[in-house]
Scaffold this motif. Structure first.
Motif, PDB file in Angstrom:
ATOM      1  N   SER A   1      28.075  39.779  48.430  1.00 32.38           N
ATOM      2  CA  SER A   1      28.439  39.073  47.026  1.00 32.38           C
ATOM      3  C   SER A   1      29.762  39.718  46.798  1.00 32.38           C
ATOM      4  O   SER A   1      31.187  39.319  46.841  1.00 32.38           O
ATOM      5  CB  SER A   1      27.495  38.687  46.557  1.00 32.38           C
ATOM      6  N   PHE A   2      29.840  40.790  46.422  1.00 29.62           N
ATOM      7  CA  PHE A   2      30.858  42.194  45.398  1.00 29.62           C
ATOM      8  C   PHE A   2      31.966  42.003  46.951  1.00 29.62           C
ATOM      9  O   PHE A   2      33.154  41.626  46.493  1.00 29.62           O
ATOM     10  CB  PHE A   2      30.363  43.535  45.969  1.00 29.62           C
ATOM     11  N   ILE A   3      31.236  42.625  48.343  1.00 27.09           N
ATOM     12  CA  ILE A   3      32.661  42.736  49.185  1.00 27.09           C
ATOM     13  C   ILE A   3      33.248  41.110  49.465  1.00 27.09           C
ATOM     14  O   ILE A   3      34.524  41.358  49.796  1.00 27.09           O
ATOM     15  CB  ILE A   3      32.663  43.453  50.708  1.00 27.09           C
ATOM     16  N   THR A   4      32.674  39.886  49.420  1.00 23.16           N
ATOM     17  CA  THR A   4      33.122  39.149  49.812  1.00 23.16           C
ATOM     18  C   THR A   4      34.079  38.599  48.807  1.00 23.16           C
ATOM     19  O   THR A   4      34.853  37.898  48.941  1.00 23.16           O
ATOM     20  CB  THR A   4      31.854  37.825  50.689  1.00 23.16           C
ATOM     21  N   LEU A   5      33.495  38.244  46.987  1.00 24.52           N
ATOM     22  CA  LEU A   5      34.163  37.660  46.577  1.00 24.52           C
ATOM     23  C   LEU A   5      35.316  38.441  46.198  1.00 24.52           C
ATOM     24  O   LEU A   5      36.516  38.660  45.446  1.00 24.52           O
ATOM     25  CB  LEU A   5      33.321  37.976  45.017  1.00 24.52           C
ATOM     26  N   THR A   6      35.341  40.461  46.472  1.00 30.38           N
ATOM     27  CA  THR A   6      36.444  40.885  46.443  1.00 30.38           C
ATOM     28  C   THR A   6      37.868  41.069  46.977  1.00 30.38           C
ATOM     29  O   THR A   6      38.367  41.531  47.231  1.00 30.38           O
ATOM     30  CB  THR A   6      36.015  42.706  46.080  1.00 30.38           C
ATOM     31  N   THR A   7      37.543  40.024  48.019  1.00 29.68           N
ATOM     32  CA  THR A   7      37.895  40.123  49.335  1.00 29.68           C
ATOM     33  C   THR A   7      37.837  41.377  50.600  1.00 29.68           C
ATOM     34  O   THR A   7      39.398  40.966  51.046  1.00 29.68           O
ATOM     35  CB  THR A   7      39.277  39.311  49.654  1.00 29.68           C
ATOM     36  N   ILE A   8      37.759  42.130  49.948  1.00 34.08           N
ATOM     37  CA  ILE A   8      37.018  43.066  51.268  1.00 34.08           C
ATOM     38  C   ILE A   8      37.361  42.895  52.280  1.00 34.08           C
ATOM     39  O   ILE A   8      37.628  42.828  53.636  1.00 34.08           O
ATOM     40  CB  ILE A   8      36.629  44.555  50.412  1.00 34.08           C
TER      41      ILE A   8
ATOM     42  N   PHE B   1      39.024  38.121  36.299  1.00 32.84           N
ATOM     43  CA  PHE B   1      38.617  39.399  35.831  1.00 32.84           C
ATOM     44  C   PHE B   1      38.784  40.638  36.197  1.00 32.84           C
ATOM     45  O   PHE B   1      39.644  41.465  34.684  1.00 32.84           O
ATOM     46  CB  PHE B   1      36.845  39.624  36.354  1.00 32.84           C
ATOM     47  N   ILE B   2      39.453  40.856  37.506  1.00 29.83           N
ATOM     48  CA  ILE B   2      40.352  42.614  37.329  1.00 29.83           C
ATOM     49  C   ILE B   2      41.392  42.301  36.572  1.00 29.83           C
ATOM     50  O   ILE B   2      42.152  43.042  36.968  1.00 29.83           O
ATOM     51  CB  ILE B   2      40.413  42.589  39.204  1.00 29.83           C
ATOM     52  N   ASN B   3      42.295  41.149  37.756  1.00 36.56           N
ATOM     53  CA  ASN B   3      43.869  41.060  36.899  1.00 36.56           C
ATOM     54  C   ASN B   3      43.901  41.267  35.393  1.00 36.56           C
ATOM     55  O   ASN B   3      44.239  41.931  34.872  1.00 36.56           O
ATOM     56  CB  ASN B   3      44.065  39.995  36.985  1.00 36.56           C
ATOM     57  N   THR B   4      42.974  40.978  34.503  1.00 37.37           N
ATOM     58  CA  THR B   4      42.108  40.562  32.795  1.00 37.37           C
ATOM     59  C   THR B   4      42.011  42.099  32.595  1.00 37.37           C
ATOM     60  O   THR B   4      42.662  42.689  31.487  1.00 37.37           O
ATOM     61  CB  THR B   4      41.625  39.400  31.983  1.00 37.37           C
TER      62      THR B   4
END
Length: 106
Positions: free
Chosen positions: A49-56, A86-89
């Motif tokens: 889930s994490f690597i997918t949503l962070t586009t890694i 979230f990361i951008n904010t």
């Protein structure tokens, strides 16, 4: 110290806190769904889930079931925007905090 103060001020702001909770919720939902649909451990499901949503996207895991693939399409469509927002904010908040501290010290 600046990082901890930034995180603390980030969490005190309701809008930021809501964005953090939304990001955490989307990761938890993905973890639970992949655990059920693909039979992965909770750690593997969270990792995917994490690597997918962070586009890694390392490519070491991929859904094998039809429902897993359908869920992934929807999950990416919804989740990537939320996580990147979230990361951008978080970055903008941290950046603003540093600028304010520099102005005070001048």
């Amino acid at each position: 110290m600046i990082l901890f103060r930034t995180i603390k001020s980030f969490l005190q702001d309701k809008e930021y806190r809501d964005l953090l909770l939304t990001g955490m919720a989307i990761l938890i939902i993905g973890t639970l769904v992949y655990h059920e649909l693909e039979g992965w451990s909770y750690l593997d499901a969270f990792y995917f889930s994490f690597i997918t949503l962070t586009t890694i996207g390392y490519g070491d895991f991929a859904p094998q079931t039809e429902w897993g693939k359908i869920f992934t399409i929807l999950y990416i469509t919804i989740g990537v925007g939320i996580i990147l927002a979230f990361i951008n904010t978080l970055y903008l908040h941290y950046s603003d905090t540093i600028k304010k501290r520099k102005k005070k010290s001048e």
